[in-house]
Each structure stands twice: as C-alpha cells, then as structure tokens.
Write a protein that holds these residues in place. Sequence first.
Motif, PDB file in Angstrom:
ATOM      1  N   TYR A  19       0.837  -1.204   0.000  1.00 46.35           N
ATOM      2  CA  TYR A  19       0.000   0.000   0.000  1.00 46.35           C
ATOM      3  C   TYR A  19       0.876   1.260   0.000  1.00 46.35           C
ATOM      4  CZ  TYR A  19      -3.405   3.479   1.558  1.00 46.35           C
ATOM      5  OH  TYR A  19      -4.199   4.595   1.657  1.00 46.35           O
ATOM      6  N   ARG A  20       1.929   1.248   0.793  1.00 52.16           N
ATOM      7  CA  ARG A  20       2.818   2.406   0.859  1.00 52.16           C
ATOM      8  C   ARG A  20       3.570   2.585  -0.467  1.00 52.16           C
ATOM      9  NH1 ARG A  20       3.725   4.560   5.901  1.00 52.16           N
ATOM     10  NH2 ARG A  20       5.697   5.417   5.189  1.00 52.16           N
ATOM     11  N   ILE A  21       3.991   1.468  -1.076  1.00 57.16           N
ATOM     12  CA  ILE A  21       4.671   1.553  -2.377  1.00 57.16           C
ATOM     13  C   ILE A  21       3.742   2.175  -3.416  1.00 57.16           C
ATOM     14  CG2 ILE A  21       5.555   0.160  -4.293  1.00 57.16           C
ATOM     15  CD1 ILE A  21       6.683  -1.775  -2.201  1.00 57.16           C
ATOM     16  N   GLN A  22       2.487   1.736  -3.378  1.00 59.52           N
ATOM     17  CA  GLN A  22       1.497   2.266  -4.325  1.00 59.52           C
ATOM     18  C   GLN A  22       1.299   3.772  -4.110  1.00 59.52           C
ATOM     19  OE1 GLN A  22      -2.803   1.331  -3.785  1.00 59.52           O
ATOM     20  NE2 GLN A  22      -2.611   0.294  -5.776  1.00 59.52           N
ATOM     21  N   ALA A  23       1.198   4.193  -2.838  1.00 61.95           N
ATOM     22  CA  ALA A  23       0.999   5.616  -2.537  1.00 61.95           C
ATOM     23  C   ALA A  23       2.213   6.446  -2.943  1.00 61.95           C
ATOM     24  CB  ALA A  23       0.711   5.792  -1.043  1.00 61.95           C
ATOM     25  N   HIS A  24       3.407   5.929  -2.654  1.00 65.82           N
ATOM     26  CA  HIS A  24       4.623   6.657  -3.023  1.00 65.82           C
ATOM     27  C   HIS A  24       4.766   6.757  -4.543  1.00 65.82           C
ATOM     28  CE1 HIS A  24       6.086   7.278   0.953  1.00 65.82           C
ATOM     29  NE2 HIS A  24       6.264   5.990   1.225  1.00 65.82           N
ATOM     30  N   GLN A  25       4.368   5.711  -5.265  1.00 71.54           N
ATOM     31  CA  GLN A  25       4.441   5.748  -6.722  1.00 71.54           C
ATOM     32  C   GLN A  25       3.483   6.793  -7.285  1.00 71.54           C
ATOM     33  OE1 GLN A  25       6.673   3.935  -8.634  1.00 71.54           O
ATOM     34  NE2 GLN A  25       5.970   5.426 -10.154  1.00 71.54           N
ATOM     35  N   LEU A  26       2.295   6.857  -6.680  1.00 68.16           N
ATOM     36  CA  LEU A  26       1.320   7.864  -7.098  1.00 68.16           C
ATOM     37  C   LEU A  26       1.871   9.266  -6.878  1.00 68.16           C
ATOM     38  CD1 LEU A  26      -1.565   8.675  -7.995  1.00 68.16           C
ATOM     39  CD2 LEU A  26      -2.257   8.452  -5.593  1.00 68.16           C
ATOM     40  N   ARG A  27       2.476   9.481  -5.696  1.00 67.63           N
ATOM     41  CA  ARG A  27       3.056  10.794  -5.406  1.00 67.63           C
ATOM     42  C   ARG A  27       4.154  11.140  -6.411  1.00 67.63           C
ATOM     43  NH1 ARG A  27       6.863  10.982  -0.370  1.00 67.63           N
ATOM     44  NH2 ARG A  27       8.068   9.820  -1.921  1.00 67.63           N
ATOM     45  N   THR A  28       5.018  10.171  -6.713  1.00 67.96           N
ATOM     46  CA  THR A  28       6.122  10.399  -7.650  1.00 67.96           C
ATOM     47  C   THR A  28       5.604  10.769  -9.036  1.00 67.96           C
ATOM     48  OG1 THR A  28       7.528   8.846  -6.432  1.00 67.96           O
ATOM     49  CG2 THR A  28       8.149   9.337  -8.708  1.00 67.96           C
ATOM     50  N   ASP A  29       4.596  10.005  -9.516  1.00 65.55           N
ATOM     51  CA  ASP A  29       4.043  10.264 -10.851  1.00 65.55           C
ATOM     52  C   ASP A  29       3.409  11.642 -10.933  1.00 65.55           C
ATOM     53  OD1 ASP A  29       4.864   7.747 -11.535  1.00 65.55           O
ATOM     54  OD2 ASP A  29       2.883   6.813 -11.377  1.00 65.55           O
ATOM     55  N   MET A  30       2.627  11.994  -9.917  1.00 65.14           N
ATOM     56  CA  MET A  30       1.912  13.268  -9.969  1.00 65.14           C
ATOM     57  C   MET A  30       2.859  14.447  -9.760  1.00 65.14           C
ATOM     58  SD  MET A  30      -1.784  12.372  -8.281  1.00 65.14           S
ATOM     59  CE  MET A  30      -2.521  13.779  -9.070  1.00 65.14           C
ATOM     60  N   THR A  31       3.893  14.245  -8.952  1.00 61.89           N
ATOM     61  CA  THR A  31       4.891  15.302  -8.773  1.00 61.89           C
ATOM     62  C   THR A  31       5.633  15.565 -10.079  1.00 61.89           C
ATOM     63  OG1 THR A  31       5.190  14.724  -6.438  1.00 61.89           O
ATOM     64  CG2 THR A  31       6.950  15.985  -7.492  1.00 61.89           C
ATOM     65  N   ALA A  32       5.965  14.494 -10.798  1.00 58.56           N
ATOM     66  CA  ALA A  32       6.648  14.632 -12.089  1.00 58.56           C
ATOM     67  C   ALA A  32       5.789  15.413 -13.076  1.00 58.56           C
ATOM     68  CB  ALA A  32       6.987  13.251 -12.651  1.00 58.56           C
ATOM     69  N   ARG A  33       4.474  15.115 -13.085  1.00 55.30           N
ATOM     70  CA  ARG A  33       3.575  15.852 -13.991  1.00 55.30           C
ATOM     71  C   ARG A  33       3.506  17.333 -13.610  1.00 55.30           C
ATOM     72  NH1 ARG A  33      -1.545  11.643 -14.068  1.00 55.30           N
ATOM     73  NH2 ARG A  33      -0.395   9.828 -14.896  1.00 55.30           N
ATOM     74  N   ALA A  34       3.460  17.612 -12.305  1.00 55.55           N
ATOM     75  CA  ALA A  34       3.379  19.007 -11.852  1.00 55.55           C
ATOM     76  C   ALA A  34       4.651  19.773 -12.221  1.00 55.55           C
ATOM     77  CB  ALA A  34       3.148  19.052 -10.345  1.00 55.55           C
ATOM     78  N   VAL A  94      -0.743  25.026 -10.515  1.00 54.27           N
ATOM     79  CA  VAL A  94      -0.172  23.669 -10.609  1.00 54.27           C
ATOM     80  C   VAL A  94      -0.157  22.993  -9.228  1.00 54.27           C
ATOM     81  CG1 VAL A  94       1.944  22.361 -11.022  1.00 54.27           C
ATOM     82  CG2 VAL A  94       1.225  24.127 -12.642  1.00 54.27           C
ATOM     83  N   ILE A  95       0.268  23.751  -8.189  1.00 57.09           N
ATOM     84  CA  ILE A  95       0.312  23.190  -6.834  1.00 57.09           C
ATOM     85  C   ILE A  95      -1.086  22.850  -6.341  1.00 57.09           C
ATOM     86  CG2 ILE A  95       0.877  23.704  -4.424  1.00 57.09           C
ATOM     87  CD1 ILE A  95       3.220  25.375  -5.451  1.00 57.09           C
ATOM     88  N   THR A  96      -2.045  23.762  -6.612  1.00 51.78           N
ATOM     89  CA  THR A  96      -3.429  23.522  -6.184  1.00 51.78           C
ATOM     90  C   THR A  96      -3.994  22.266  -6.852  1.00 51.78           C
ATOM     91  OG1 THR A  96      -3.793  25.892  -5.859  1.00 51.78           O
ATOM     92  CG2 THR A  96      -5.748  24.499  -6.074  1.00 51.78           C
ATOM     93  N   GLN A  97      -3.753  22.135  -8.160  1.00 53.68           N
ATOM     94  CA  GLN A  97      -4.245  20.957  -8.887  1.00 53.68           C
ATOM     95  C   GLN A  97      -3.558  19.682  -8.391  1.00 53.68           C
ATOM     96  OE1 GLN A  97      -3.664  21.699 -13.039  1.00 53.68           O
ATOM     97  NE2 GLN A  97      -5.491  23.011 -13.226  1.00 53.68           N
ATOM     98  N   LEU A  98      -2.242  19.764  -8.068  1.00 58.08           N
ATOM     99  CA  LEU A  98      -1.517  18.618  -7.552  1.00 58.08           C
ATOM    100  C   LEU A  98      -2.143  18.137  -6.249  1.00 58.08           C
ATOM    101  CD1 LEU A  98       0.878  16.630  -7.355  1.00 58.08           C
ATOM    102  CD2 LEU A  98       2.204  18.475  -6.311  1.00 58.08           C
ATOM    103  N   ALA A  99      -2.398  19.102  -5.332  1.00 54.66           N
ATOM    104  CA  ALA A  99      -2.986  18.744  -4.038  1.00 54.66           C
ATOM    105  C   ALA A  99      -4.382  18.150  -4.228  1.00 54.66           C
ATOM    106  CB  ALA A  99      -3.041  19.972  -3.132  1.00 54.66           C
ATOM    107  N   TYR A 100      -5.171  18.746  -5.138  1.00 52.70           N
ATOM    108  CA  TYR A 100      -6.544  18.293  -5.366  1.00 52.70           C
ATOM    109  C   TYR A 100      -6.559  16.867  -5.943  1.00 52.70           C
ATOM    110  CZ  TYR A 100     -11.221  18.093  -7.417  1.00 52.70           C
ATOM    111  OH  TYR A 100     -12.502  17.707  -7.762  1.00 52.70           O
ATOM    112  N   LYS A 101      -5.761  16.665  -6.995  1.00 55.04           N
ATOM    113  CA  LYS A 101      -5.756  15.352  -7.659  1.00 55.04           C
ATOM    114  C   LYS A 101      -5.176  14.257  -6.753  1.00 55.04           C
ATOM    115  CE  LYS A 101      -5.414  17.139 -12.382  1.00 55.04           C
ATOM    116  NZ  LYS A 101      -4.579  17.218 -13.610  1.00 55.04           N
ATOM    117  N   LEU A 102      -4.130  14.593  -6.013  1.00 52.80           N
ATOM    118  CA  LEU A 102      -3.520  13.609  -5.116  1.00 52.80           C
ATOM    119  C   LEU A 102      -4.497  13.205  -4.015  1.00 52.80           C
ATOM    120  CD1 LEU A 102      -0.993  12.002  -4.368  1.00 52.80           C
ATOM    121  CD2 LEU A 102      -0.198  13.965  -3.046  1.00 52.80           C
ATOM    122  N   THR A 103      -5.201  14.220  -3.467  1.00 52.39           N
ATOM    123  CA  THR A 103      -6.189  13.930  -2.429  1.00 52.39           C
ATOM    124  C   THR A 103      -7.307  13.055  -2.971  1.00 52.39           C
ATOM    125  OG1 THR A 103      -5.725  16.039  -1.335  1.00 52.39           O
ATOM    126  CG2 THR A 103      -7.794  14.955  -0.774  1.00 52.39           C
TER     127      THR A 103
END
Length: 423
Positions: free
Chosen positions: A349-364, A377-386
């Motif tokens: 679960y943690r690997i999956q969450a960290h991968q999601l964070r990495t992917d979305m940070t790269a897009r931002a 960009v930061i607002t959209q990152l926080a919204y989509k990640l949440t």
Amino acid sequence: MTLLTLGINHKTAPISLRERVNFSPESLNHALNSLLKQPLVRGGVLLSTCNRTELYLSVEWRDSLYQQLIAWLCHYQRLSPNEVVTSLYWHHNNDAVSHLIRVASGLDSMVLGEPQILGQVKKAFAASQRVQPLPGELERLFQKAFSVAKRVRTETDIGASAVSVAFAACTLARQIFESLPELSVLLIGAGETIELVARHLSEHKIKRMVIANRTQERALSLASKVGAKAITLGQIEHCLADTDIVISSTASSLPIIGKSMVEYALKIRRNNQPMLFVDLSVPRDIEPEIAKLANAYLYSVDDLQAIIQHNLLQRKTAAIQAESIVQQESVNFMIWLQSQGAMETIRNYRIQAHQLRTDMTARALAAVERGENVEQVITQLAYKLTNRLLHMPTKSLQQAANEGDTARLQLLCESLGLDQQVE
C-alpha cells in the motif's frame, strides 16, 4: 502463501508401502530439485525416515495442488495413486505447524519421545537449504520446531525414561553402578539389539567393552564401530571374572552362561564386587539360577518390559504437558506468520501511494517547466492527489453503508482515524 504438509507414516501405512515411498539419501537432492520445479511450490523440505516420508512446503494454494503433489510423488517413486492415496495425510497452516513441531519433539514417533527424530529433521532441513534457499516463513517454521523440541525436552520428562530394551538395559546398569566409565562390559551377540546397547554404552565412555559372538567376523565388524574387543563364545569363560556387566541377546536354543561359570567368576573377583546380568533373549541365554548367587543381579527381558511399561506411562503423562507447549507455540508462530502477511499488505500500500506521489509530482514539475502558473499547478496537484488517495476508502465506505454492514463500516472508520460511531 500457504504452509502445507503431505505425508505418510507408521500410523497410516505398513512398512511394505513406506519403504517404497522412502527417499534414499542418494536420491534426496535430485528429488528436492524435482519437487521445487513443481508449479505453485515456493520452497520445501523433504523428510524421509524408516517410519515416515513427509513434504513440508510453502505453496501458492490452488484446489488442484493436492492432486498435483500426489501425481509428482507417484511418478517419482513409480507408484500408482491407488496404492498410496488412502495412506496419505495433509495439513494446512496451523495444523502443518503443529504437526512439524510434534514430529520434531518425538510426540508423533512410533516410540513416544524418542530423540533420534530431531536429528533427522535437522538433517532434512540442512539438505533442503543446500539445494535452494528456503522461503522465510518455512525457514522460520523449522527454527521454531527446533527450539520448541528443545523446550519440550527441557521442561518435560518426555525423554527421561527408557522405552526400548537396549536403553532400559543401560539405564539399569547406571542404577546399580555408580560410575559406568570405570566398568568392564561383555556383550553376547552381534544383532540389532546388542548394537543399540553397544552404542548407548559407548556414549558413556565404558573402560572396556568386549563383544562375543558365534561368528567372529560379525563380532569384529560391530566391535570396530564402538571401539570394543571381539571374542568367540568359547572365550567367554576366560574373561568373565573381569566383567562387571553382561548383556546377552542371541538366538541360541541353550543357555550360554551357566551357574557354575558365574560362581567361579565371583570367587576370584576382588572385594565381592557385584555383577549385573541382563538377558534379553528368548529362550534365555543365562541360567535363571544365577539370580540366587550373592552379588549377582539377573534381569530378564520380562523384567525390562515391566520397566519399559512403567516408563511409557511416565512419558504419556509428560506428553500431555508437551502437547500444551506445542499448541501454545503453534499459535505464536501463526500470529507471527499472519503479521508478516499484514506487513506485506502495508508495504504494498505504501509503495502504491509513493508511486502515485512520484508520478503526480513529475507531472506538476513538467507543467511548471512549460510555464504554467505555479500556484495553479500546486493547487491541482494537491486536489488530484487527495482525490486519488480518497477514492478507494470512499468507495469502501459507501459500499459498507449501502449494504448496511455496520461492523465493516465501524472498522473502516477506525482504520481511517475517524471518530464517528456507527449505529
């Protein structure tokens, strides 16, 4: 992952079948390699003795696996499934754990509490490790079995009493004489029983051991194994006076040691030193009248059987305590095993969450490099990640609520750190 035991033993099959299922030491490595190539088998230990052949496995469970393993066993040993299927047993997880611990502790042996099986289990474990590294859960299981077997030996009297005629004879000698290493022993015969006696006595560093047999070649063969001297039956009379213990087990139809022979030996012994005679033969090798002589102690196989039966009752009492230890330790192991499964789930679960964070940070960051508004960009990152992180928990909460599953809903709330009490 499932722990599985598949086996056959002295309780389920006659020796004529057990010897056909048995794996010789020479074939063990090849058999293990073949077993580990079977689909769904992650690792295994193969235990094969005269009384049992058992597979201890870590597997990916499928309903077809049992038949698959039977097919492998029959193919490897050239047997028909119909010949063995009714004699096989299998255990899963907790039952497999407790079975191995019982086996290693001598609680499943033909002779209750016998110690040799622990060494055989250790050899099987070491052989498997040489072929391929074992999965962590299987290695941990065997280490647990070894430590519990030691605990059973330490905390109970399961192995304290003699339950074989060979061991009983040696125990009797220790009760009569203060120090076995200072004694001289004469063993008459060279069969399996005398060999066991010789091995037991050699462990006590007997000062002098002599083996007398009708066939001197056989006596020499056994004597070389235990550091003894070999003589013929005709030479017994000449060495009897220097002997403290005589243990006999032959197939002779007539007594080998008579009363007059012992009377003479006792006369020339120093300081009225006693002599112990243990006759394990039927018909008897030692004349029963010897028991009437002063300083001569004679025990027959019937006398030893009485000792053995008494000791078996003591072992059975100790086994009740041992079974309690096995049950407790099996539960402890399963708690550990289940915790490993939970840790793996958390890790994934943690690997999956960290991968999601990495992917979305790269897009931002890519959006910022393209010149897009940093604040947006930061607002959209926080919204989509949440939203992504909340998606599955929200779906599970809605499903539990729609189904009226209050217990699951309460569990989900507690897991998510919510204070809401579900009515």
